[in-house]
Design an enzyme around this catalytic site. Sequence first.
Site, PDB file in Angstrom:
ATOM      1  N   ASP A 172      -2.011   5.488  -6.089  1.00 33.46           N
ATOM      2  CA  ASP A 172      -3.338   5.577  -6.706  1.00 33.46           C
ATOM      3  C   ASP A 172      -3.817   4.185  -7.096  1.00 33.46           C
ATOM      4  OD1 ASP A 172      -3.308   8.273  -6.391  1.00 33.46           O
ATOM      5  OD2 ASP A 172      -3.057   8.778  -8.508  1.00 33.46           O
ATOM      6  N   GLU A 256      -1.913  18.594  -3.934  1.00 32.95           N
ATOM      7  CA  GLU A 256      -0.779  19.340  -3.385  1.00 32.95           C
ATOM      8  C   GLU A 256      -0.506  20.617  -4.178  1.00 32.95           C
ATOM      9  OE1 GLU A 256       1.615  15.329  -1.899  1.00 32.95           O
ATOM     10  OE2 GLU A 256       1.951  16.132  -3.904  1.00 32.95           O
ATOM     11  N   THR A 415       4.035  16.291   3.924  1.00 29.68           N
ATOM     12  CA  THR A 415       4.162  14.835   3.835  1.00 29.68           C
ATOM     13  C   THR A 415       5.562  14.362   4.214  1.00 29.68           C
ATOM     14  OG1 THR A 415       4.807  14.928   1.506  1.00 29.68           O
ATOM     15  CG2 THR A 415       2.456  14.813   1.987  1.00 29.68           C
ATOM     16  N   GLU A 453       1.524  14.116   7.298  1.00 28.25           N
ATOM     17  CA  GLU A 453       1.060  12.861   6.719  1.00 28.25           C
ATOM     18  C   GLU A 453       2.280  12.001   6.414  1.00 28.25           C
ATOM     19  OE1 GLU A 453      -1.180  13.408   3.172  1.00 28.25           O
ATOM     20  OE2 GLU A 453      -2.697  14.710   4.095  1.00 28.25           O
ATOM     21  N   ASN A 454       2.062  10.701   6.263  1.00 25.41           N
ATOM     22  CA  ASN A 454       3.097   9.855   5.705  1.00 25.41           C
ATOM     23  C   ASN A 454       2.941   9.853   4.188  1.00 25.41           C
ATOM     24  OD1 ASN A 454       0.678   8.487   6.643  1.00 25.41           O
ATOM     25  ND2 ASN A 454       1.540   6.591   5.818  1.00 25.41           N
ATOM     26  N   LEU A 456       4.114   7.559   1.942  1.00 22.61           N
ATOM     27  CA  LEU A 456       3.881   6.227   1.398  1.00 22.61           C
ATOM     28  C   LEU A 456       3.186   5.364   2.431  1.00 22.61           C
ATOM     29  CD1 LEU A 456       7.411   5.668  -0.183  1.00 22.61           C
ATOM     30  CD2 LEU A 456       5.351   6.509  -1.322  1.00 22.61           C
ATOM     31  N   ARG A 486      -2.897   4.591   4.765  1.00 21.01           N
ATOM     32  CA  ARG A 486      -4.319   4.799   4.686  1.00 21.01           C
ATOM     33  C   ARG A 486      -5.040   3.582   5.173  1.00 21.01           C
ATOM     34  NH1 ARG A 486      -6.437   7.377   0.586  1.00 21.01           N
ATOM     35  NH2 ARG A 486      -4.473   7.850  -0.461  1.00 21.01           N
TER      36      ARG A 486
END
Length: 545
Positions: A172, A256, A415, A453-454, A456, A486
């Site tokens: 974040d 999540e 994830t 998704e990954n 990290l 990202r």
Amino acid sequence: MTLTLQSSASFINFKETKGVKTPDEFLGMVSFAQAKPSCRLVAKSSMQEAQLSHERIMEVLKIEKREKLHELTANHSNSSTRVPVFVMLPLDTMTMGGNLNRPRAMNASLMALKSSGAEGVMVDAWWGLVEKDGPLKYNWEGYAELVKMCQEHGLKLQVVMSFHQCGGNVGDSCSIPLPPWVLEEISKNPDLVYTDRSGRRNPEYLSLGCDMLPVLKGRTPIQVYTDYMRSFRERFNDYLGNVIVEIQVGMGPCGELRYPAYPESNGTWRFPGIGEFQCYDKYMGASLAAVAKAAGKDDWGQGGPHDSGQYNQFPEDTGFFQRDGTWNSEYGQFFLEWYSGKLLEHGDRILAAGESIYQGTGAKLSGKVAGIHWHYNTRSHAAELTSGYYNTRHRDGYLPIARMLAKHGAVLNFTCMEMRDGEQPQSANCSPEGLVRQVKTAARTAEVELAGENALERYDGGAFSQVLATSMSDSGNGLSAFTFLRMNKRLFEPENWRNLVQFVKSMSEGGRKASLPECDSSRTDLYVRFIKESHSKKATEVAVV
């Protein structure tokens, strides 16, 4: 024309964009195609920008045939094995005022992503921004601009209905709290949010204990979430199914389906702690007491387990989670069935609302499940239990979740697809690979689509190679899509960008092995604040002169 990768921004920033007319031309700039003898790569550790002159770009474009660029990104596979790749946009894609953040930079970045062969992007539709001004007062204008921009570039869009706050968790980078009018209600009634045994309140997400109670100015949380999703459909109906291809419904912290059992804010939790149960607000307490009374076990309804330890302990430090601990007793089974069952009911309610709203639009529905891989190799799977996943050595906790998602035709988004067991500290008994295998089996059994998704931010070839290996399966339970976390300044660094382009190409070819390095060449932390980088990283300037 100068292309600048600024260290303080999440986007590509063009000082002038007039010379760029097509995505292919842009790829010629940001992919740093192999230099010809007349080009010289200069690396300077004291710089943080990548600069290209307009004249040099034109020269490179003449040398590098457009067919070569198309060959890099073209889809050579059949549709049955192709895995589309999406890229997560920055958390601060929208300003606090609800406008698109740095639109020119975003436009340039989307152009680059299109040229890489990516299918599209994912963005959080923050509750705290959209319904900030009051109940039923929605501001979708910034998102409308983004949707049109994606349409212009031929990119698809995954939109997350983000009913959680941003801030306080891994990755974040900004703070977006819940809507002010919701926070006002929480200040009057702190039991609206999850609470641990010590009385700590967590403002990330509303407690599922009050799902069906009119605690938000006459509406229940489920009604509020439903109205929000309905407003989105009404505003973007013309784009659903063509530009907007997926609606991911947020069901907890970080979007999540889980309890906030491992909050990082203020140092409450750190990896690989077991976390704590989040069942001490009055609504969760009342539910537990009622279920215990119905079972004829009144004393079991007086709170969560007394011997479950604290956030940063290990399983063997506690009476509940140790090898032959209370988790496997009659009481433990009662409590864990209630705790995990409440989470399943919560997901079922929200997804039922989402299904009723988006059914027939052509957009997929999805839900995200966390990859809690630490202590996976122990009997109790403590970190999963505190998060609400009743998964132990003797019980499959992911099959019920997969079946709940399948009931609503939703995709299971999971994830930690990039992680390898060998990268994790032995003391934490991690197995991300074993966890992913279990979830893939559950998805296949429940006949639900699985996307990934990954967990990290990773840009190295080793992480991409692991995703490639995970994405395919001869038994028919590979990934239907992958979302990369990202887009930021690091993604557009030369080596990272080349890795991404090769990764997207390999995924489009059905997981054909990529020519990517097996090591973590970017020295990415394998877990935040746990594994330290072996060397300090220096910012690098790459200039083609």
